[in-house]
Design a protein around this motif. Structure first.
Motif, PDB file in Angstrom:
ATOM      1  N   GLU A 161       0.827  -1.201   0.000  1.00  0.00           N
ATOM      2  CA  GLU A 161       0.000   0.000   0.000  1.00  0.00           C
ATOM      3  C   GLU A 161       0.866   1.256   0.000  1.00  0.00           C
ATOM      4  O   GLU A 161       0.600   2.220  -0.725  1.00  0.00           O
ATOM      5  N   ARG A 162       1.904   1.250   0.815  1.00  0.00           N
ATOM      6  CA  ARG A 162       2.786   2.423   0.871  1.00  0.00           C
ATOM      7  C   ARG A 162       3.556   2.601  -0.430  1.00  0.00           C
ATOM      8  O   ARG A 162       3.743   3.717  -0.911  1.00  0.00           O
ATOM      9  N   GLN A 163       4.003   1.482  -1.016  1.00  0.00           N
ATOM     10  CA  GLN A 163       4.799   1.591  -2.234  1.00  0.00           C
ATOM     11  C   GLN A 163       3.951   1.997  -3.439  1.00  0.00           C
ATOM     12  O   GLN A 163       4.454   2.642  -4.363  1.00  0.00           O
ATOM     13  N   GLN A 164       2.684   1.632  -3.435  1.00  0.00           N
ATOM     14  CA  GLN A 164       1.822   2.134  -4.516  1.00  0.00           C
ATOM     15  C   GLN A 164       1.710   3.647  -4.414  1.00  0.00           C
ATOM     16  O   GLN A 164       1.780   4.355  -5.422  1.00  0.00           O
ATOM     17  N   ALA A 165       1.563   4.168  -3.189  1.00  0.00           N
ATOM     18  CA  ALA A 165       1.480   5.619  -3.010  1.00  0.00           C
ATOM     19  C   ALA A 165       2.786   6.287  -3.437  1.00  0.00           C
ATOM     20  O   ALA A 165       2.777   7.310  -4.133  1.00  0.00           O
ATOM     21  N   ARG A 166       3.919   5.698  -3.050  1.00  0.00           N
ATOM     22  CA  ARG A 166       5.219   6.289  -3.428  1.00  0.00           C
ATOM     23  C   ARG A 166       5.419   6.267  -4.940  1.00  0.00           C
ATOM     24  O   ARG A 166       6.064   7.150  -5.496  1.00  0.00           O
ATOM     25  N   GLY A 167       4.886   5.261  -5.597  1.00  0.00           N
ATOM     26  CA  GLY A 167       5.064   5.131  -7.033  1.00  0.00           C
ATOM     27  C   GLY A 167       4.042   5.893  -7.854  1.00  0.00           C
ATOM     28  O   GLY A 167       4.098   5.868  -9.072  1.00  0.00           O
TER      29      GLY A 167
END
Length: 661
Positions: A161-167
């Protein structure tokens, strides 16, 4: 604009706040002149099509039938979110093309677009779509607020979830409190605050006098503030005796010695209140809303929300909301009424009692002002206009490429050197060299460091020189892997480089795809890291992406096989005194992050890593572990010195390590 919403939770099968958001937002965006589409999926077995597609037009909806067991057999990784997003990626990209989508808005919940965003940004046409994550709330925040440990699979699901936001090119937060929480994860760039919309059910103010009861609607859990509600009830009972406490919502067991939530609540209420509390358990939304009694006191004191429909629905029904500072619910209060917002920690018993007494005295005008304020600020037409303006501005900037530095020179295969540190290569080296000769972009330049191999191994080096048209071998006395890497970096003459060990392979398309990502990615990353597939004594894919996240301080899955500027390799370098197989790759990527660099994950299993006993992936000895942790410690210190805000990242890593079961 043509907007594609991607979420499992939708009005087609409503179950929570995300479905409520879409129920209000979709008609408002359509009324504002946008075309709206939906990509969703169902894991139910057997699959059943929705009865209704409202508020979407049926031809603008794609429902993917997904059997998690079958998908896992094809993509066996521990994180459910990761193998589902990997499976959905090509299907989402196909609908983006077919429907000519301008904006993809994905919920962060379950990270459905993690791999799709990686894919779309790594290919030609990466500037065509605006890829957006709407921050409905990280599951990790609820784990923390519920004081639950984080088992390995859950930790990886939360990472997605966090990495989707960062990407994402843009992250939408529905409150300033949510934006601040995103910042605590290091997600600050390209965050915009746009409230969630709400359609008031009642045209008139329903508050009809204060009742002597607390009425709460929402999940009965620590994350939703049940412990704070108990505290407030005990304090309030002394200044405003309560006749009843009614709790409407799904009951969640506690993580404490007293597991039973109902017993937990009654045991902590003042003796005079224990028999006044009633639990309704889960009810469908419409039935729950019908139970809201005008004039009741409605505490909404949770710690993990990004927004709270339950709070504004209580206000709509004529209840008096009680909220804490620093939460999204406090943002329902206009500036003139902020003195009624409780302090975040509710520190003073007498102070809270005085504040509540004043609030109850002014309940009628307070509710009227709150209602008028929320009707204005949460009006769907207003929110749709704001969202449209944000998307139009961001999409125009993205397609005009104005948010980044001037486009860099496009790189080709002639700009890449594959760097191979070699010590005593054997027959496996032939496969490595063959994989380079077969690259679809053409054979790259290759630079090999023979780190003191005996003369008997010379034929393997000769094979490389014979097969590759631009191959050079540097020979040096044995200095170890890291010394060989430094020698190769110093001798590299191209702008870009990629390390490869003598027993690993590249898929034929890897260099072409990595170069495409390097040239096309809108974020202009300083490295392109391919996903990996192990082979040999293990054969699973390694897909997760830890860079920039606090979990990277406590675990690692990266190797040096990545497309990266030679200048950055020279700047970071390697400590050649390390000779015992410590986690040098781990330390390198942490230092890469500490210097402010970013990397894009290439969602292709193009790096084939030979996994076997004795390899770096095998469990370390005690000495190797201690040496690796020393390197990680130094990299963490460098990270915090370069950016003091990274202390939050370090604190989150310590917490995650401490609560791991």
């Amino acid at each position: 604009m043509r907007i594609l919403y991607v979420s499992r939770e939708t009005p087609l099968a409503p179950s929570g706040g995300i479905a409520t958001y879409l129920e209000y937002m979709v008609p408002a965006m359509r009324a504002a002149g946008h075309e709206v589409f939906l990509f969703t999926w169902s894991e139910a077995q057997p699959f059943q099509r929705p009865v209704s597609y409202a508020p979407f037009a049926p031809e603008n909806v794609h429902v993917e039938a997904l059997d998690p067991r079958q998908v896992w057999r094809i993509c066996p990784v521990e994180a459910h979110n990761l193998f589902v997003s990997t499976w959905l990626a090509d299907r989402i990209a196909e609908k983006v093309r077919d429907w000519r989508i301008d904006v993809v808005e994905a919920t962060d919940f379950l990270a459905p677009c993690l791999t799709a965003f990686q894919k779309l940004q790594a290919e030609r046409g990466a500037h065509d779509q605006l890829l957006v994550t709407y921050n409905h709330g990280f599951i990790e925040d609820f784990f923390e607020a519920d004081q639950l440990p984080l088992p390995g699979p859950a930790r990886m699901n939360n990472l997605c979830e966090r990495q989707q936001a960062r990407g994402s090119y843009l992250v939408i937060a529905p409150s300033f409190a949510a934006a601040e929480r995103l910042g605590s994860y290091g997600i600050r760039r390209q965050v915009e605050v746009v409230r969630e919309p709400y359609v008031f059910r009642h045209a008139e103010d329903r508050f009809a006098g204060l009742r002597d009861e607390i009425l709460y609607m929402g999940r009965i859990s620590l994350s939703k503030g049940i412990d704070k509600l108990i505290y407030l009830a005990n304090l309030l009972h002394d200044v405003h005796p309560l006749r009843q406490i009614r709790l409407i919502g799904r009951i969640v067991e506690t993580p404490f010695r007293q597991h039973d939530m109902q017993a937990y609540v009654r045991a902590r209420l003042a003796p005079g209140l224990r028999d006044t509390v009633f639990f309704s358990d889960y009810l469908p939304r419409e039935r729950a809303l019908d139970l809201l009694e005008p004039g009741a006191i409605a505490p909404h004191l949770g710690s993990a929300e990004t927004f709270s429909y339950a709070c504004v629905e209580s206000l709509d029904a004529g209840l008096l909301p009680v909220v804490r500072d620093g939460t999204p619910m406090a943002e329902f209060f206009p500036e003139s009424q902020l003195h009624h917002v409780l302090d975040a920690e509710m520190r003073s018993v007498a102070g809270v009692q005085r504040q509540m007494a004043r609030m109850l005295e002014q309940a009628a005008p307070l509710c009227a002002e709150l209602r008028a304020h929320c009707r204005e600020t949460l009006a769907p037409e207003r929110i749709a206009r704001q969202m449209g303006e944000v998307y139009d501005r961001a999409l125009g900037a993205k397609r005009g490429r104005t948010l980044h530095a001037a486009p860099r020179r496009r790189a080709g295969i002639e700009d890449v050197t594959v760097l191979i540190p070699a010590f005593r290569p054997d027959h496996e080296f032939v496969e490595t060299i063959d994989s380079l000769a077969w690259q679809s972009a053409g054979p790259p330049r290759v630079l090999i460091c023979d780190d003191g191999s005996p003369e008997s191994r010379r034929p393997w080096f000769d094979y490389a020189s014979a097969l590759l048209p631009d191959c050079r071998v540097i020979r040096q006395p044995n200095g170890g892997l890291l010394a060989a890497r430094n020698t190769l970096i110093a001798a590299c003459e191209t702008e870009l480089a990629l390390f490869l060990d003598t027993d690993d392979l590249l898929a034929p398309e890897l260099l072409a795809e990595a170069l495409e990502a390097w040239n096309e990615h809108p974020a202009r990353p300083q490295a392109v890291i391919p996903q990996r597939r192990n082979f040999g004594e293990s054969a699973e894919p390694v897909l997760r992406h830890l860079l920039g996240d606090h979990l990277h301080l406590i675990e690692n899955d990266y190797r040096m096989t990545a497309l990266i500027p030679t200048a950055i390799l020279r700047d970071i370098g390697f400590d050649a005194t390390r000779r015992n197989g410590e986690g040098d790759d781990w330390a390198f990527w942490l230092r890469f992050t500490a210097r402010g660099h970013q990397a894009a994950m290439l969602p292709r299993e193009g790096f084939h890593y030979r996994f076997r006993r004795g390899s770096m992936s095998w469990p370390w000895s005690r000495g190797q572990n201690a040496g690796s942790r020393m390197m990680v410690r130094e990299a963490a210190l460098e990270m915090c010195r370069a950016d003091p805000a990274q202390a939050q990242t370090l604190a989150r890593a310590l917490y995650a390590e401490g609560v791991a079961p």
